[in-house]
Design a protein around this motif. Structure first.
Motif, PDB file in Angstrom:
ATOM      1  N   THR A   1      15.559  -2.761  -0.050  1.00  0.00           N
ATOM      2  CA  THR A   1      14.196  -2.338   0.279  1.00  0.00           C
ATOM      3  C   THR A   1      13.592  -1.613  -0.913  1.00  0.00           C
ATOM      4  O   THR A   1      14.299  -0.978  -1.704  1.00  0.00           O
ATOM      5  N   LEU A   2      12.286  -1.733  -1.017  1.00  0.00           N
ATOM      6  CA  LEU A   2      11.519  -1.074  -2.071  1.00  0.00           C
ATOM      7  C   LEU A   2      10.454  -0.238  -1.396  1.00  0.00           C
ATOM      8  O   LEU A   2       9.567  -0.770  -0.715  1.00  0.00           O
ATOM      9  N   ALA A   3      10.532   1.089  -1.541  1.00  0.00           N
ATOM     10  CA  ALA A   3       9.596   2.005  -0.890  1.00  0.00           C
ATOM     11  C   ALA A   3       8.464   2.357  -1.849  1.00  0.00           C
ATOM     12  O   ALA A   3       8.705   2.785  -2.975  1.00  0.00           O
ATOM     13  N   VAL A   4       7.231   2.180  -1.372  1.00  0.00           N
ATOM     14  CA  VAL A   4       6.060   2.560  -2.153  1.00  0.00           C
ATOM     15  C   VAL A   4       5.747   4.020  -1.843  1.00  0.00           C
ATOM     16  O   VAL A   4       5.533   4.366  -0.677  1.00  0.00           O
ATOM     17  N   PRO A   5       5.751   4.916  -2.834  1.00  0.00           N
ATOM     18  CA  PRO A   5       5.499   6.333  -2.552  1.00  0.00           C
ATOM     19  C   PRO A   5       4.167   6.542  -1.842  1.00  0.00           C
ATOM     20  O   PRO A   5       3.170   5.858  -2.144  1.00  0.00           O
ATOM     21  N   ALA A   6       4.143   7.457  -0.885  1.00  0.00           N
ATOM     22  CA  ALA A   6       2.917   7.722  -0.134  1.00  0.00           C
ATOM     23  C   ALA A   6       1.806   8.246  -1.030  1.00  0.00           C
ATOM     24  O   ALA A   6       0.621   8.056  -0.743  1.00  0.00           O
ATOM     25  N   GLU A   7       2.175   8.907  -2.138  1.00  0.00           N
ATOM     26  CA  GLU A   7       1.169   9.469  -3.045  1.00  0.00           C
ATOM     27  C   GLU A   7       0.837   8.542  -4.201  1.00  0.00           C
ATOM     28  O   GLU A   7       0.099   8.930  -5.123  1.00  0.00           O
ATOM     29  N   ALA A   8       1.357   7.306  -4.171  1.00  0.00           N
ATOM     30  CA  ALA A   8       1.154   6.390  -5.293  1.00  0.00           C
ATOM     31  C   ALA A   8      -0.308   5.983  -5.421  1.00  0.00           C
ATOM     32  O   ALA A   8      -0.975   5.683  -4.430  1.00  0.00           O
ATOM     33  N   ALA A   9      -0.796   5.973  -6.637  1.00  0.00           N
ATOM     34  CA  ALA A   9      -2.157   5.528  -6.911  1.00  0.00           C
ATOM     35  C   ALA A   9      -2.180   4.013  -7.065  1.00  0.00           C
ATOM     36  O   ALA A   9      -1.183   3.409  -7.451  1.00  0.00           O
TER      37      ALA A   9
ATOM     38  N   THR B   1       0.841  -1.191   0.000  1.00  0.00           N
ATOM     39  CA  THR B   1       0.000   0.000   0.000  1.00  0.00           C
ATOM     40  C   THR B   1       0.878   1.242   0.000  1.00  0.00           C
ATOM     41  O   THR B   1       2.069   1.171   0.323  1.00  0.00           O
ATOM     42  N   PRO B   2       0.334   2.402  -0.364  1.00  0.00           N
ATOM     43  CA  PRO B   2       1.140   3.630  -0.365  1.00  0.00           C
ATOM     44  C   PRO B   2       1.799   3.873   0.989  1.00  0.00           C
ATOM     45  O   PRO B   2       1.173   3.743   2.045  1.00  0.00           O
ATOM     46  N   GLY B   3       3.088   4.182   0.959  1.00  0.00           N
ATOM     47  CA  GLY B   3       3.858   4.415   2.170  1.00  0.00           C
ATOM     48  C   GLY B   3       4.558   3.194   2.720  1.00  0.00           C
ATOM     49  O   GLY B   3       5.395   3.310   3.630  1.00  0.00           O
ATOM     50  N   ALA B   4       4.270   2.003   2.195  1.00  0.00           N
ATOM     51  CA  ALA B   4       4.887   0.780   2.710  1.00  0.00           C
ATOM     52  C   ALA B   4       6.335   0.658   2.246  1.00  0.00           C
ATOM     53  O   ALA B   4       6.721   1.198   1.210  1.00  0.00           O
ATOM     54  N   VAL B   5       7.141  -0.072   3.038  1.00  0.00           N
ATOM     55  CA  VAL B   5       8.529  -0.391   2.689  1.00  0.00           C
ATOM     56  C   VAL B   5       8.631  -1.910   2.594  1.00  0.00           C
ATOM     57  O   VAL B   5       8.420  -2.617   3.580  1.00  0.00           O
ATOM     58  N   LEU B   6       8.959  -2.428   1.418  1.00  0.00           N
ATOM     59  CA  LEU B   6       9.019  -3.857   1.159  1.00  0.00           C
ATOM     60  C   LEU B   6      10.478  -4.308   1.103  1.00  0.00           C
ATOM     61  O   LEU B   6      11.354  -3.543   0.698  1.00  0.00           O
TER      62      LEU B   6
ATOM     63  N   ARG C   1      38.178 -15.932 -10.404  1.00  0.00           N
ATOM     64  CA  ARG C   1      38.722 -14.676  -9.896  1.00  0.00           C
ATOM     65  C   ARG C   1      37.621 -13.874  -9.218  1.00  0.00           C
ATOM     66  O   ARG C   1      36.452 -14.005  -9.563  1.00  0.00           O
ATOM     67  N   PRO C   2      37.960 -13.001  -8.250  1.00  0.00           N
ATOM     68  CA  PRO C   2      36.938 -12.156  -7.620  1.00  0.00           C
ATOM     69  C   PRO C   2      36.315 -11.203  -8.645  1.00  0.00           C
ATOM     70  O   PRO C   2      36.952 -10.785  -9.612  1.00  0.00           O
ATOM     71  N   VAL C   3      35.056 -10.868  -8.409  1.00  0.00           N
ATOM     72  CA  VAL C   3      34.333  -9.926  -9.259  1.00  0.00           C
ATOM     73  C   VAL C   3      33.709  -8.854  -8.369  1.00  0.00           C
ATOM     74  O   VAL C   3      33.136  -9.170  -7.316  1.00  0.00           O
ATOM     75  N   THR C   4      33.836  -7.596  -8.775  1.00  0.00           N
ATOM     76  CA  THR C   4      33.219  -6.485  -8.046  1.00  0.00           C
ATOM     77  C   THR C   4      32.162  -5.840  -8.940  1.00  0.00           C
ATOM     78  O   THR C   4      32.459  -5.485 -10.090  1.00  0.00           O
ATOM     79  N   VAL C   5      30.961  -5.707  -8.409  1.00  0.00           N
ATOM     80  CA  VAL C   5      29.864  -5.115  -9.168  1.00  0.00           C
ATOM     81  C   VAL C   5      29.246  -3.992  -8.346  1.00  0.00           C
ATOM     82  O   VAL C   5      29.340  -3.974  -7.113  1.00  0.00           O
ATOM     83  N   ARG C   6      28.599  -3.080  -9.062  1.00  0.00           N
ATOM     84  CA  ARG C   6      27.838  -2.009  -8.417  1.00  0.00           C
ATOM     85  C   ARG C   6      26.364  -2.220  -8.729  1.00  0.00           C
ATOM     86  O   ARG C   6      25.992  -2.522  -9.871  1.00  0.00           O
ATOM     87  N   LEU C   7      25.528  -2.023  -7.706  1.00  0.00           N
ATOM     88  CA  LEU C   7      24.094  -2.259  -7.816  1.00  0.00           C
ATOM     89  C   LEU C   7      23.336  -0.940  -7.814  1.00  0.00           C
ATOM     90  O   LEU C   7      23.696   0.007  -7.116  1.00  0.00           O
ATOM     91  N   ARG C   8      22.268  -0.888  -8.598  1.00  0.00           N
ATOM     92  CA  ARG C   8      21.389   0.280  -8.616  1.00  0.00           C
ATOM     93  C   ARG C   8      20.002  -0.160  -9.081  1.00  0.00           C
ATOM     94  O   ARG C   8      19.827  -1.226  -9.666  1.00  0.00           O
ATOM     95  N   GLY C   9      19.019   0.678  -8.787  1.00  0.00           N
ATOM     96  CA  GLY C   9      17.654   0.417  -9.219  1.00  0.00           C
ATOM     97  C   GLY C   9      17.177   1.497 -10.164  1.00  0.00           C
ATOM     98  O   GLY C   9      17.625   2.653 -10.090  1.00  0.00           O
ATOM     99  N   THR C  10      16.284   1.141 -11.057  1.00  0.00           N
ATOM    100  CA  THR C  10      15.702   2.116 -11.985  1.00  0.00           C
ATOM    101  C   THR C  10      14.186   1.984 -11.952  1.00  0.00           C
ATOM    102  O   THR C  10      13.654   0.875 -11.834  1.00  0.00           O
ATOM    103  N   GLY C  11      13.499   3.115 -12.046  1.00  0.00           N
ATOM    104  CA  GLY C  11      12.046   3.112 -12.151  1.00  0.00           C
ATOM    105  C   GLY C  11      11.297   3.058 -10.847  1.00  0.00           C
ATOM    106  O   GLY C  11      10.136   3.465 -10.782  1.00  0.00           O
ATOM    107  N   LEU C  12      11.939   2.591  -9.781  1.00  0.00           N
ATOM    108  CA  LEU C  12      11.310   2.494  -8.471  1.00  0.00           C
ATOM    109  C   LEU C  12      12.292   2.969  -7.402  1.00  0.00           C
ATOM    110  O   LEU C  12      13.486   3.115  -7.659  1.00  0.00           O
ATOM    111  N   ARG C  13      11.783   3.176  -6.198  1.00  0.00           N
ATOM    112  CA  ARG C  13      12.618   3.652  -5.102  1.00  0.00           C
ATOM    113  C   ARG C  13      13.261   2.450  -4.396  1.00  0.00           C
ATOM    114  O   ARG C  13      12.677   1.860  -3.491  1.00  0.00           O
ATOM    115  N   VAL C  14      14.477   2.099  -4.833  1.00  0.00           N
ATOM    116  CA  VAL C  14      15.184   0.930  -4.326  1.00  0.00           C
ATOM    117  C   VAL C  14      16.402   1.386  -3.535  1.00  0.00           C
ATOM    118  O   VAL C  14      17.143   2.279  -3.970  1.00  0.00           O
ATOM    119  N   HIS C  15      16.623   0.748  -2.371  1.00  0.00           N
ATOM    120  CA  HIS C  15      17.810   1.043  -1.558  1.00  0.00           C
ATOM    121  C   HIS C  15      18.471  -0.278  -1.177  1.00  0.00           C
ATOM    122  O   HIS C  15      17.835  -1.151  -0.579  1.00  0.00           O
TER     123      HIS C  15
END
Length: 302
Positions: free
Chosen positions: A116-124, A66-71, A83-97
């Protein structure tokens, strides 16, 4: 020695050098990396590394909130190389941390990274999508899709605010007070002293109003009366039952065409017209102008 036995001995002598060379060739083959495409440099561990949802064979992430939830969920980076591998992580299109954005994965190891994935409080309510992206130092990237379903009741609600009449237009603001994206319809009516001077039937505005947002719009009115006192009403509707009205008034006096004395007389006439208008009206005219709504400013609700 019989001829048959002599022939067998000669055959064995011929094969012995070949049998002795075979182990040497096999050992050499094991000491060299597997050959790749022509011109390529062999790399240890041909399987590479991969990105996938943790804890099973999920091809992608699916979440509901629901709006405002953190998943919360976890993504895995699997290193199949030597061999070791180093990667960088990022999210697109949603609020990912992510718990960490820079991840070093040792050889033949899997790293599980919570996020975590944050659902915007104003999301429809409705579906949204995004991606998780991992990229190594050589520019290679892997992605995993996320599908988010926002729950909650669908509420269609809006208000019309700050209406005003200017020289050749009517300005107003629309505010989405609900949880759904609105495509509003506008009707405009204006009544003067001697009857109706503007009557525009409902029409769909060329805007999409997101939940919690405000739009400042203007309605052209180039053939307004030269001398009159009018009451203006704006009526806005939207699918789902949303409806709102706003009223304003204005007096039109051709000051530029009048002298000082005539201006004072015109002001008196305008005042008398206002009194007469309050005593009663009768509709006499409509406006057939084809309007064109203008969007002047967009922004979030304040």
């Amino acid at each position: 020695m019989p001829s048959a036995a002599r022939a067998l001995c000669l055959s064995l002598l011929t094969l012995l050098p070949l049998l002795g060379a075979a182990p040497t060739t096999a050992a050499a083959d094991r000491s060299r990396p597997a050959a790749g495409p022509a011109g390529s440099v062999p790399v240890a561990g041909s399987a590479g590394w991969s990105l996938a949802p943790a804890g099973g064979a999920r091809p992608s992430f699916y979440a509901e909130g629901t709006p405002g939830a953190v998943l919360r969920d976890t993504v895995s980076v699997t290193n199949r190389t030597t061999r070791p591998v180093t990667v960088r992580l990022r999210g697109t299109g949603l609020r990912v941390h992510f718990a960490e954005t820079g991840v070093r994965v040792p050889a033949r190891t899997r790293a599980d990274v919570p996020f975590t994935l944050a659902v915007p409080a104003e999301a429809a309510p409705g579906d949204r999508s995004g991606t998780l992206v991992a990229q190594d130092g050589h520019g290679r990237a892997e992605t995993v899709r996320i599908r988010l379903r926002v729950g909650g009741p669908a509420l269609s609600a809006l208000t019309v605010e700050n209406p005003a009449v200017h020289a050749d237009r009517i300005t107003y603001e629309l505010v989405n007070r609900g949880t759904t994206v609105l495509v509003p319809r506008l009707a405009v009516r204006a009544d003067g002293v001697f009857g109706r001077v503007l009557d525009r039937a409902p029409r769909t505005l060329p805007v999409r109003l997101a939940p919690g947002h405000r739009l400042r719009l203007s309605e052209p009115w180039t053939d307004r009366p030269a001398l009159d006192a009018v009451d203006v009403r704006l009526t806005v509707t939207a699918p789902g039952g949303a409806r709102a009205t706003a009223d304003t008034s204005a007096r039109f006096v051709p000051w530029g065409a009048l002298g000082a004395g005539a201006a004072a007389a015109a002001a008196g006439v305008a005042a008398a017209l206002v009194v007469r208008r309050r005593r009663g009206r009768r509709p006499v005219a409509t406006d057939g102008e084809s309007p064109c709504t203008e969007v002047e400013l967009t922004g979030a609700v304040t």
